[in-house]
Design a protein around this motif. Structure first.
Motif, mmCIF file in Angstrom:
data_model
loop_
_atom_site.group_PDB
_atom_site.id
_atom_site.type_symbol
_atom_site.label_atom_id
_atom_site.label_comp_id
_atom_site.label_asym_id
_atom_site.label_seq_id
_atom_site.Cartn_x
_atom_site.Cartn_y
_atom_site.Cartn_z
ATOM 1 N N ASN A 110 0.835 -1.191 0.057
ATOM 2 C CA ASN A 110 -0.089 -0.087 -0.153
ATOM 3 C C ASN A 110 0.813 1.245 -0.119
ATOM 4 O O ASN A 110 2.091 1.110 0.629
ATOM 5 N N THR A 111 0.192 2.371 -0.510
ATOM 6 C CA THR A 111 0.963 3.790 -0.328
ATOM 7 C C THR A 111 0.308 4.539 0.301
ATOM 8 O O THR A 111 -1.077 4.707 0.318
ATOM 9 N N HIS A 112 1.006 5.456 1.200
ATOM 10 C CA HIS A 112 0.046 6.224 2.221
ATOM 11 C C HIS A 112 0.716 7.670 2.138
ATOM 12 O O HIS A 112 1.950 7.854 2.018
ATOM 13 N N ASN A 113 0.031 8.559 1.983
ATOM 14 C CA ASN A 113 0.504 9.890 2.041
ATOM 15 C C ASN A 113 0.906 10.639 3.182
ATOM 16 O O ASN A 113 0.340 11.894 3.492
ATOM 17 N N ALA A 118 3.838 8.447 11.367
ATOM 18 C CA ALA A 118 3.228 9.814 11.443
ATOM 19 C C ALA A 118 1.946 9.838 10.844
ATOM 20 O O ALA A 118 2.006 9.442 9.583
ATOM 21 N N PHE A 119 0.870 10.138 11.408
ATOM 22 C CA PHE A 119 -0.350 10.394 10.613
ATOM 23 C C PHE A 119 -0.894 9.338 9.850
ATOM 24 O O PHE A 119 -1.077 9.474 8.715
ATOM 25 N N PRO A 120 -1.234 8.180 10.420
ATOM 26 C CA PRO A 120 -1.746 6.970 9.720
ATOM 27 C C PRO A 120 -3.352 7.431 9.312
ATOM 28 O O PRO A 120 -3.918 8.346 9.867
ATOM 29 N N GLY A 121 -4.196 6.572 8.800
ATOM 30 C CA GLY A 121 -5.672 6.888 8.455
ATOM 31 C C GLY A 121 -5.661 7.700 7.161
ATOM 32 O O GLY A 121 -4.916 8.078 6.268
ATOM 33 N N ILE A 122 -6.921 8.279 6.842
ATOM 34 C CA ILE A 122 -7.186 9.002 5.543
ATOM 35 C C ILE A 122 -7.014 10.465 5.599
ATOM 36 O O ILE A 122 -7.253 11.209 4.524
ATOM 37 N N HIS A 123 -6.425 10.914 6.549
ATOM 38 C CA HIS A 123 -6.282 12.593 6.741
ATOM 39 C C HIS A 123 -4.917 12.926 6.845
ATOM 40 O O HIS A 123 -4.493 13.982 7.612
ATOM 41 N N GLY A 124 -3.780 11.961 6.384
ATOM 42 C CA GLY A 124 -2.396 12.569 6.674
ATOM 43 C C GLY A 124 -2.207 14.010 6.059
ATOM 44 O O GLY A 124 -1.495 14.498 6.982
ATOM 45 N N PRO A 125 -2.298 14.442 5.287
ATOM 46 C CA PRO A 125 -1.594 15.633 4.950
ATOM 47 C C PRO A 125 -2.489 16.830 5.655
ATOM 48 O O PRO A 125 -1.775 17.573 6.241
ATOM 49 N N LYS A 126 -3.741 16.628 5.714
ATOM 50 C CA LYS A 126 -4.552 17.541 6.697
ATOM 51 C C LYS A 126 -3.656 17.604 8.116
ATOM 52 O O LYS A 126 -3.835 18.736 8.799
ATOM 53 N N GLU A 127 -3.568 16.526 8.748
ATOM 54 C CA GLU A 127 -2.967 16.219 10.106
ATOM 55 C C GLU A 127 -1.737 16.897 10.163
ATOM 56 O O GLU A 127 -1.166 17.663 11.135
ATOM 57 N N ALA A 128 -0.870 16.556 9.075
ATOM 58 C CA ALA A 128 0.334 16.989 8.874
ATOM 59 C C ALA A 128 0.575 18.656 9.040
ATOM 60 O O ALA A 128 1.220 19.265 9.568
ATOM 61 N N LEU A 129 -0.485 19.201 8.044
ATOM 62 C CA LEU A 129 -0.302 20.606 7.953
ATOM 63 C C LEU A 129 -0.862 21.152 9.285
ATOM 64 O O LEU A 129 -0.337 22.259 9.814
ATOM 65 N N GLU A 130 -1.835 20.603 9.944
ATOM 66 C CA GLU A 130 -2.378 21.119 11.379
ATOM 67 C C GLU A 130 -1.314 20.782 12.428
ATOM 68 O O GLU A 130 -1.263 22.218 13.379
ATOM 69 N N TYR A 131 -0.563 19.993 12.572
ATOM 70 C CA TYR A 131 0.523 19.914 13.712
ATOM 71 C C TYR A 131 1.700 20.717 13.221
ATOM 72 O O TYR A 131 2.335 20.998 14.231
ATOM 73 N N MET A 147 -3.623 -0.622 10.920
ATOM 74 C CA MET A 147 -4.137 0.548 10.294
ATOM 75 C C MET A 147 -2.707 1.390 9.820
ATOM 76 O O MET A 147 -2.180 2.043 10.767
ATOM 77 N N ASP A 148 -2.293 1.125 8.774
ATOM 78 C CA ASP A 148 -0.967 1.595 8.283
ATOM 79 C C ASP A 148 0.177 1.276 9.128
ATOM 80 O O ASP A 148 1.113 2.261 9.348
ATOM 81 N N THR A 149 0.478 0.059 9.561
ATOM 82 C CA THR A 149 1.403 -0.218 10.352
ATOM 83 C C THR A 149 2.422 -1.050 9.769
ATOM 84 O O THR A 149 3.272 -1.645 10.728
ATOM 85 N N GLY A 150 2.293 -1.688 8.462
ATOM 86 C CA GLY A 150 3.057 -2.599 8.165
ATOM 87 C C GLY A 150 4.644 -2.324 7.893
ATOM 88 O O GLY A 150 4.953 -1.166 8.016
ATOM 89 N N ALA A 151 5.466 -3.306 7.392
ATOM 90 C CA ALA A 151 7.207 -2.833 7.478
ATOM 91 C C ALA A 151 7.100 -1.992 6.243
ATOM 92 O O ALA A 151 6.357 -2.229 5.048
#
Length: 205
Positions: A110-113, A118-131, A147-151
């Motif tokens: 899987n590819t995650h943004n 840091a910032f698993p789930g479906i709001h990665g960029p939003k949470e990064a910006l807010e943090y 949830m987005d925890t794999g190697a």
């Protein structure tokens, strides 16, 4: 010539990552071919991309099954029928179940943004910006039962600019994410890979 690796790509939306993979696979030297594209909804626009490229498609909707486990079994069977070497979640918004993970253990990517963990789930960029982080990015990883925890296979950093809004940051991450997916997947199919606990090593054993 080595037989190309067989890829099944799972999508939920427009398929920009799928489009990038289809373009890459046009080069015989890339080392892979997309043999099927699956979606969890018939409205996924990426299905049309696959059909235009002559790639078989299928749809497995969760809602048509009485239990989530029934959907997981049906999805597993659909994917397995295409005998993939790797299964790629490219904007696929459903969590698969135990049967799917067992069938494709170590081969479901899987590819995650965000720069996981840091910032698993479906709001990665939003949470990064807010943090207020200075570096966002994208992660390619082997899917496990979390949830987005794999190697982690690969990561790419994307600077967060002072004047970034969510749209601008998300788009820059998407560009980097696509490039990383195509480049890293190509290396994996041409050179091999090993999953050793939490470490993924590219290259021959």
């Amino acid at each position: 010539m080595t037989t190309p690796a067989r890829l099944v790509v799972l999508i939920s939306g427009g398929g920009s990552n799928l489009a990038a993979l289809l373009r890459a696979c046009e080069d015989p030297g890339y080392g892979a071919e997309v043999v099927a594209v699956g979606a969890d909804r018939p409205s996924a626009a990426g299905l049309a991309l696959a059909e235009a490229a002559g790639v078989p498609t299928f749809v497995e909707r969760v809602g048509v099954y009485p239990e989530r486990t029934d959907w997981d079994a049906a999805l597993t069977d659909q994917v397995a029928a295409h005998e993939p070497d790797l299964v790629i979640a490219a904007g696929f918004l459903k969590l698969v179940g135990p049967r799917f993970l067992a069938e494709f253990s170590g081969r479901y990517l899987n590819t995650h943004n965000s720069l996981l963990p840091a910032f698993p789930g479906i709001h990665g960029p939003k949470e990064a910006l807010e943090y207020g982080v200075k570096l966002a990015g994208a992660t390619l990883f082997v899917v496990d039962d979390g949830m987005d925890t794999g190697a982690i296979i690969a990561q790419v950093a994307v600077p967060v600019l002072d004047d970034d809004d969510l749209e601008a940051l998300t788009e820059r991450i998407k560009v980097a994410e696509r490039e990383q997916l195509v480049h890293t997947l190509g290396r994996m199919v041409r050179e091999g890979w090993q999953v050793q606990g939490r470490r993924v090593r590219l290259g021959p054993a």
